[in-house]
Design a protein around this motif. Structure first.
Motif, mmCIF file in Angstrom:
data_model
loop_
_atom_site.group_PDB
_atom_site.id
_atom_site.type_symbol
_atom_site.label_atom_id
_atom_site.label_comp_id
_atom_site.label_asym_id
_atom_site.label_seq_id
_atom_site.Cartn_x
_atom_site.Cartn_y
_atom_site.Cartn_z
ATOM 1 N N ALA A 53 0.879 -1.153 0.062
ATOM 2 C CA ALA A 53 -0.101 0.046 0.020
ATOM 3 C C ALA A 53 0.978 1.309 -0.060
ATOM 4 C CB ALA A 53 -0.884 0.034 1.117
ATOM 5 N N TYR A 54 1.897 1.216 0.804
ATOM 6 C CA TYR A 54 2.859 2.377 0.902
ATOM 7 C C TYR A 54 3.451 2.706 -0.517
ATOM 8 C CZ TYR A 54 6.988 5.261 1.879
ATOM 9 O OH TYR A 54 8.023 6.176 1.777
ATOM 10 N N ARG A 55 3.686 1.559 -1.459
ATOM 11 C CA ARG A 55 4.336 1.800 -2.526
ATOM 12 C C ARG A 55 3.249 2.476 -3.486
ATOM 13 N NH1 ARG A 55 7.423 -2.411 -0.988
ATOM 14 N NH2 ARG A 55 5.810 -4.034 -2.049
ATOM 15 N N TYR A 56 1.995 1.813 -3.556
ATOM 16 C CA TYR A 56 1.040 2.409 -4.244
ATOM 17 C C TYR A 56 0.744 4.002 -3.900
ATOM 18 C CZ TYR A 56 -4.158 3.648 -4.718
ATOM 19 O OH TYR A 56 -5.295 4.221 -5.176
ATOM 20 N N PHE A 57 0.807 4.512 -2.753
ATOM 21 C CA PHE A 57 0.711 5.659 -2.634
ATOM 22 C C PHE A 57 2.099 6.707 -3.084
ATOM 23 C CE2 PHE A 57 -2.584 4.410 0.430
ATOM 24 C CZ PHE A 57 -3.475 4.949 -0.066
ATOM 25 N N ARG A 58 3.084 6.159 -2.699
ATOM 26 C CA ARG A 58 4.255 6.937 -3.083
ATOM 27 C C ARG A 58 4.755 6.710 -4.556
ATOM 28 N NH1 ARG A 58 7.926 9.938 -2.768
ATOM 29 N NH2 ARG A 58 10.161 9.640 -1.756
ATOM 30 N N ASN A 59 4.464 5.522 -5.092
ATOM 31 C CA ASN A 59 4.766 5.423 -6.618
ATOM 32 C C ASN A 59 3.907 5.693 -7.598
ATOM 33 O OD1 ASN A 59 7.464 4.718 -5.628
ATOM 34 N ND2 ASN A 59 7.140 2.741 -5.964
ATOM 35 N N ARG A 60 2.699 5.411 -7.298
ATOM 36 C CA ARG A 60 1.551 5.392 -8.372
ATOM 37 C C ARG A 60 0.683 6.686 -8.233
ATOM 38 N NH1 ARG A 60 4.184 2.065 -9.448
ATOM 39 N NH2 ARG A 60 4.497 3.554 -10.775
ATOM 40 N N HIS A 61 0.803 7.460 -7.058
ATOM 41 C CA HIS A 61 0.319 8.836 -6.646
ATOM 42 C C HIS A 61 1.520 9.866 -6.727
ATOM 43 C CE1 HIS A 61 -4.056 7.563 -6.478
ATOM 44 N NE2 HIS A 61 -3.438 6.508 -5.861
ATOM 45 N N GLY A 62 2.707 9.692 -6.495
ATOM 46 C CA GLY A 62 3.739 10.430 -6.365
ATOM 47 C C GLY A 62 3.592 11.207 -5.262
ATOM 48 N N LEU A 63 3.245 10.651 -4.111
ATOM 49 C CA LEU A 63 3.156 11.474 -2.763
ATOM 50 C C LEU A 63 4.420 11.415 -2.002
ATOM 51 C CD1 LEU A 63 -0.290 10.221 -1.687
ATOM 52 C CD2 LEU A 63 0.045 12.188 -3.226
ATOM 53 N N SER A 64 4.742 12.407 -1.199
ATOM 54 C CA SER A 64 5.834 12.268 -0.285
ATOM 55 C C SER A 64 5.799 11.027 0.830
ATOM 56 C CB SER A 64 5.678 13.563 0.375
ATOM 57 O OG SER A 64 4.647 13.375 1.513
ATOM 58 N N SER A 65 6.802 10.566 1.237
ATOM 59 C CA SER A 65 7.017 9.515 2.048
ATOM 60 C C SER A 65 5.917 9.463 3.206
ATOM 61 C CB SER A 65 8.297 9.333 2.506
ATOM 62 O OG SER A 65 8.934 10.341 3.126
ATOM 63 N N LEU A 66 6.017 10.822 3.837
ATOM 64 C CA LEU A 66 5.289 10.973 5.009
ATOM 65 C C LEU A 66 3.679 10.978 4.718
ATOM 66 C CD1 LEU A 66 5.094 11.666 8.193
ATOM 67 C CD2 LEU A 66 4.966 14.170 7.569
ATOM 68 N N LYS A 67 3.216 11.616 3.591
ATOM 69 C CA LYS A 67 1.897 11.465 3.145
ATOM 70 C C LYS A 67 1.490 10.148 2.915
ATOM 71 C CE LYS A 67 -1.750 14.100 1.026
ATOM 72 N NZ LYS A 67 -2.142 15.228 0.124
ATOM 73 N N ALA A 68 2.269 9.167 2.132
ATOM 74 C CA ALA A 68 2.237 8.038 1.884
ATOM 75 C C ALA A 68 2.016 7.104 2.951
ATOM 76 C CB ALA A 68 3.267 7.492 0.959
ATOM 77 N N PHE A 69 2.778 7.352 3.923
ATOM 78 C CA PHE A 69 2.836 6.434 5.339
ATOM 79 C C PHE A 69 1.412 6.694 5.870
ATOM 80 C CE2 PHE A 69 3.009 6.284 9.942
ATOM 81 C CZ PHE A 69 3.600 5.191 10.124
ATOM 82 N N TRP A 70 0.858 7.951 5.949
ATOM 83 C CA TRP A 70 -0.460 8.334 6.763
ATOM 84 C C TRP A 70 -1.534 7.743 5.972
ATOM 85 C CZ3 TRP A 70 -3.085 9.237 10.562
ATOM 86 C CH2 TRP A 70 -4.291 9.629 10.262
ATOM 87 N N LEU A 71 -1.550 7.769 4.685
ATOM 88 C CA LEU A 71 -2.463 7.274 3.566
ATOM 89 C C LEU A 71 -2.596 5.832 3.859
ATOM 90 C CD1 LEU A 71 -2.929 9.689 0.746
ATOM 91 C CD2 LEU A 71 -4.293 9.813 3.059
ATOM 92 N N THR A 72 -1.585 5.177 3.891
ATOM 93 C CA THR A 72 -1.366 3.708 4.110
ATOM 94 C C THR A 72 -2.250 3.222 5.391
ATOM 95 O OG1 THR A 72 0.823 3.585 2.895
ATOM 96 C CG2 THR A 72 0.175 1.811 4.633
ATOM 97 N N TYR A 73 -2.043 4.117 6.542
ATOM 98 C CA TYR A 73 -2.736 3.861 7.525
ATOM 99 C C TYR A 73 -4.206 3.957 7.507
ATOM 100 C CZ TYR A 73 -4.755 4.658 12.245
ATOM 101 O OH TYR A 73 -5.825 4.468 13.302
ATOM 102 N N VAL A 74 -4.772 5.300 6.896
ATOM 103 C CA VAL A 74 -6.074 5.469 6.216
ATOM 104 C C VAL A 74 -6.629 4.561 5.387
ATOM 105 C CG1 VAL A 74 -7.512 6.967 5.207
ATOM 106 C CG2 VAL A 74 -5.630 7.817 6.769
ATOM 107 N N ASN A 75 -5.844 3.844 4.544
ATOM 108 C CA ASN A 75 -6.257 2.762 3.709
ATOM 109 C C ASN A 75 -6.602 1.570 4.416
ATOM 110 O OD1 ASN A 75 -4.769 0.510 1.989
ATOM 111 N ND2 ASN A 75 -6.376 1.259 0.946
#
Length: 303
Positions: A53-75
């Protein structure tokens, strides 16, 4: 890394029965909070779904590492809510459901010819089976063969008074004969078009900026008979409500079969991208979906 998906609802029969009984007499929001505090953090530590999930947000959505981590939790929190909602429905609870594009469904349901519904593993598609009325023709839904018996039994109870039947997807491909007979009889067939089951035949698409393989089967089945196709996605829009999006996937039925498959799969991919852009945290394919998960996508979340 293994890209194969093997899905089944966590827990055993007695756990599921216990959860249904508890949900019958308690507010789902209590269990949302419990899962968010005590279950999700453990899953993020022990389950490989965190990295996926982290790579999905980080790589596919181009988000920062911090935001990708937070959205992984939300997901993961939202996924736990979807699972809780499913068992809450088994206990008799109702959710508010809004329909967009229902006229497309009713038009095809009133016609003599069968049609295909293509779903995705986003949101909570199971609610569609309890909402879309199948009055004029049987509604056949493909489901994972390895699902827990308790879950299948509860689904059967929910569908007992409806015109809906489940077709287990089996490795021997016997479900294809059932699908063929259903469509030949002018019935509705609902199938997921974002995960590879049984047959390994795929069609590659650039999805969210990187190449991903989609199952060829759903697109081949629809174009073989020149059938109308609807994309149906059910997204959670608040704690106790969902919205069903029904979108026609049109394609040139006079074109060659190869061109029809290409156009239809492109339309499906486009609708899936539209939903993901609108609800990025409701993507629940917790396995390596893309051919290369390390490349950063050019896609940026809009809005």
């Amino acid at each position: 890394m293994d890209k194969e998906w093997v899905g089944t609802t966590y827990g055993n029969g007695w756990m599921h029965k216990w959860l249904i009984r508890i949900l019958k007499h308690t507010d789902v929001r209590i269990w949302y909070a419990f899962a968010s505090v005590f279950i999700v953090p453990v899953c993020l530590i022990l389950n490989p779904s965190y990295g996926i999930a982290y790579r999905y947000f980080r790589n596919r959505h181009g988000l920062s590492s911090l935001k990708a981590f937070w959205l992984t939790y939300v997901n993961h929190c939202l996924f736990s809510q979807v699972v809780i909602d499913k068992f809450a429905m088994y206990s008799g609870k109702k959710f508010k459901v809004e329909l967009e594009g229902y006229e497309y469904y009713t038009k095809l349901n009133d016609a003599d010819k069968g049609f295909v519904i293509m779903s995705s593993h986003i949101g909570n598609y199971e609610i569609a089976g309890y909402t879309l009325v199948a009055e004029n023709k049987p509604f056949n839904a493909l489901v994972f063969y390895g699902e827990k018996e308790s879950v299948m039994n509860n689904r059967n109870k929910m569908f007992a008074d409806s015109n809906i039947r489940m077709i287990p997807i089996k490795n021997d491909m016997s479900h294809l004969f059932v699908i063929n007979n259903a469509l030949q009889n002018g019935e509705i067939v609902s199938m997921p078009a974002d995960r590879i089951f049984g047959s390994k035949k795929t069609i590659s698409k650039v999805f969210l900026g990187a190449t991903a393989d989609f199952p060829l089967g759903p697109f081949s089945i629809a174009t073989m008979r020149g059938l109308d196709v609807l994309a149906v996605n059910v997204m959670k829009v608040s704690l106790k409500s969902y919205k069903i999006y029904i979108t026609p996937l049109t394609y040139d039925k006079s074109a060659s079969r190869k061109e029809q498959i290409e156009e239809l799969s492109e339309k499906y991919k486009g609708e899936l991208e539209r939903m993901i852009k609108k609800y990025p945290t409701q993507w629940y394919n917790f396995y390596e979906f893309w051919s290369s998960s390390n490349g950063v996508s050019e896609y940026k979340k809009q809005g």
